[in-house]
Design an enzyme around this catalytic site. Sequence first.
Site, short mmCIF file in Angstrom:
data_model
loop_
_atom_site.label_atom_id
_atom_site.label_comp_id
_atom_site.label_asym_id
_atom_site.label_seq_id
_atom_site.Cartn_x
_atom_site.Cartn_y
_atom_site.Cartn_z
N ARG A 1 0.85 -1.19 0.00
CA ARG A 1 0.00 0.00 0.00
C ARG A 1 0.89 1.24 0.00
O ARG A 1 1.76 1.38 0.88
CB ARG A 1 -0.90 -0.01 1.25
CG ARG A 1 -1.68 1.28 1.40
CD ARG A 1 -2.51 1.35 2.66
NE ARG A 1 -3.09 2.66 2.75
CZ ARG A 1 -3.07 3.46 3.81
NH1 ARG A 1 -2.55 3.05 4.95
NH2 ARG A 1 -3.61 4.65 3.75
N HIS B 1 -3.01 10.89 0.94
CA HIS B 1 -2.45 10.68 2.28
C HIS B 1 -1.89 12.02 2.76
O HIS B 1 -0.69 12.19 2.94
CB HIS B 1 -1.38 9.58 2.26
CG HIS B 1 -1.11 8.95 3.59
ND1 HIS B 1 -1.21 7.59 3.82
CD2 HIS B 1 -0.75 9.49 4.78
CE1 HIS B 1 -0.90 7.33 5.09
NE2 HIS B 1 -0.62 8.47 5.70
N GLU C 1 -7.19 8.32 6.75
CA GLU C 1 -7.49 8.92 8.07
C GLU C 1 -8.05 10.33 7.98
O GLU C 1 -7.45 11.30 8.48
CB GLU C 1 -6.24 8.89 8.96
CG GLU C 1 -5.81 7.48 9.32
CD GLU C 1 -4.69 7.43 10.35
OE1 GLU C 1 -4.14 8.48 10.70
OE2 GLU C 1 -4.38 6.32 10.81
N ASN D 1 -7.02 1.63 10.04
CA ASN D 1 -5.69 1.83 10.61
C ASN D 1 -5.86 1.70 12.11
O ASN D 1 -6.60 2.48 12.72
CB ASN D 1 -5.15 3.22 10.29
CG ASN D 1 -4.89 3.41 8.81
OD1 ASN D 1 -5.05 2.48 8.00
ND2 ASN D 1 -4.48 4.61 8.43
N TYR E 1 -4.03 1.59 15.81
CA TYR E 1 -2.89 1.73 16.72
C TYR E 1 -3.33 1.52 18.17
O TYR E 1 -2.75 0.76 18.90
CB TYR E 1 -2.19 3.08 16.53
CG TYR E 1 -1.52 3.17 15.16
CD1 TYR E 1 -0.23 2.69 14.98
CD2 TYR E 1 -2.19 3.68 14.06
CE1 TYR E 1 0.38 2.73 13.73
CE2 TYR E 1 -1.59 3.73 12.80
CZ TYR E 1 -0.30 3.25 12.64
OH TYR E 1 0.29 3.28 11.40
N GLU F 1 -3.24 -0.20 8.18
CA GLU F 1 -2.06 0.16 8.98
C GLU F 1 -2.16 -0.46 10.36
O GLU F 1 -3.24 -0.48 10.95
CB GLU F 1 -1.96 1.69 9.18
CG GLU F 1 -1.44 2.45 8.01
CD GLU F 1 -1.30 3.95 8.28
OE1 GLU F 1 -0.95 4.33 9.41
OE2 GLU F 1 -1.55 4.72 7.34
C1 BG6 Z 1 -1.12 7.06 10.83
C2 BG6 Z 1 -0.75 7.67 9.49
O1 BG6 Z 1 -1.88 8.01 11.48
O2 BG6 Z 1 -0.13 6.79 11.73
C3 BG6 Z 1 0.70 7.45 9.10
O3 BG6 Z 1 -1.59 7.22 8.49
C4 BG6 Z 1 1.58 7.69 10.32
O4 BG6 Z 1 1.03 8.28 8.02
C5 BG6 Z 1 1.22 6.62 11.34
O5 BG6 Z 1 2.93 7.70 10.06
C6 BG6 Z 1 2.09 6.67 12.58
O6 BG6 Z 1 2.01 7.91 13.17
P1 BG6 Z 1 3.28 8.62 13.77
O7 BG6 Z 1 2.81 9.90 14.30
O8 BG6 Z 1 3.80 7.73 14.81
O9 BG6 Z 1 4.23 8.74 12.61
#
Ligand code: BG6
Length: 483
Positions: free
Chosen positions: A80, A124, A170, A299, A301, A384
Amino acid sequence: MYHAILDRFPPGFLWGAASAAYQIEGAANKDGKGPSVWDVFSKIEGKTFKGTNGDIAIDHYHRFKEDIALMKEMGLKTYRFSISWSRVFPQGEGEINELGLKFYDQLIDELLKNGIEPMVTLYHWDLPLALEEKYGGWLSRKTADAFVEYARVIMTRYCHKVKYWITFNEQNVFMQLGYRLAAHPPGKSNFKEMIEANHIVNLANARTITLAHQIDPSYKIGPSFGYGPSYPLNSDPNNVLAAMNADAFNNDWWMDVYARGHYPKVLLYQLEKAGLAPTILEEDHTVLKNAHPDFLGMNYYHGGTVQVNRFEQKTKSESKRFDQTDPYQMSAKNAEDLEAKLFETAKNPYLETTQWGWEIDPVGFRIALRKLYDRYELPIIVTENGLGAQDIVEQGKVHDQYRIEYLKSHLLEMKKAITDGVEVIGYCAWSFTDLLSWLNGYKKRYGFVYVDRDDESERTLARIKKDSFEWYKTVIDENGENL
Ligand code: BG6
């Protein structure tokens, strides 16, 4: 839900990794590329970590063949990446820059030659600067028109070559950071403007999805959303309600529009009463309703934990923290910002955090997959997921066991979600190589491939395979059987 045996990953599962143009390409002024808002924003003093920017990034523009050779070695099924809009349309609209397109021709051909499915993100975050200056960026419907035209050019050119398309990366993040928290371009702090700009991006998203299906009905297209489930701090019903509010505010406000074609009603009602609702024209309803994404990109995290909002807390004897002079409270009273009335964030006592303070929550990943699938019943591509950490090179090696643990625990939870019944069709780790973190420079690394550069200089830009590279190679090879 307990499973004695987990389902296998489906055949053809898209094991991948992801990136974004500004974070890897470099060549900021090369071959006729026009400036994007990030080219300018990153140069404003104090905006990024040590003034880092993507002028050179990891020089993928000149090294993409080397990078793709590594992807091939790893066995990636999909890669991607995003297209830089201002490389193709230096002014955002009007004249096309053939040299810019040539780069993407070569990139896509190289991926196909190596048996890797290209997954293309159209946006992006790197809006052409000209559109910000001429129209005020996403506050104008003209920017949406320009986007749809740019998308038409790209999706027509790569017909028969690209099947998977991501419209916006995002939207929730670039809207909140760009228009509300002033941390991304255009650097504004105006909630009402955020809501208006956001609506215009919704229209651009919907029109692009509809257009994609007209260009090629077999196209698979959807948005990528930064999704984090909301937890109540505990079983206090007030906190449970706060978590519902947080989900509406942080997730449903976007996802409902993508998947259902309309805003969530309760939150829209609140915005209307506060005079903060978006300007929705009659024809917008049809535009939003007619768009049918083929999948939802997620995505993931981390999520977030919340408790009852500060106004209602105040009525309780145990909470005396908020007084009438609290400036945030006052601004919320003025209805400039609704969030404070809906919920208040809290610390989750069960979760550890990364070096950058992000919660590590693999079970939250399963919860996120379940919630999205339960609510929208659309296939999901994880676009992601990954760990940002400071890696150290020791005698030419990077022993990133912590990253392996992180990814492994998330893949296991994803496998459980699949066993629960969630339709997940792909997983793209963030990221393939190390790259520029928008606000955290080159120190915060995510890649399977280390890049020899730091915040001060480009150094050699040499690529070094980390331990996680070999680990993920095996995961792909075994189709996730032995996690
Ligand atoms: C996501 C984005 O929010 O998180 C990416 O799509 C980004 O582009 C990734 O790099 C990680 O975030 P960061 O702030 O740790 O680089």
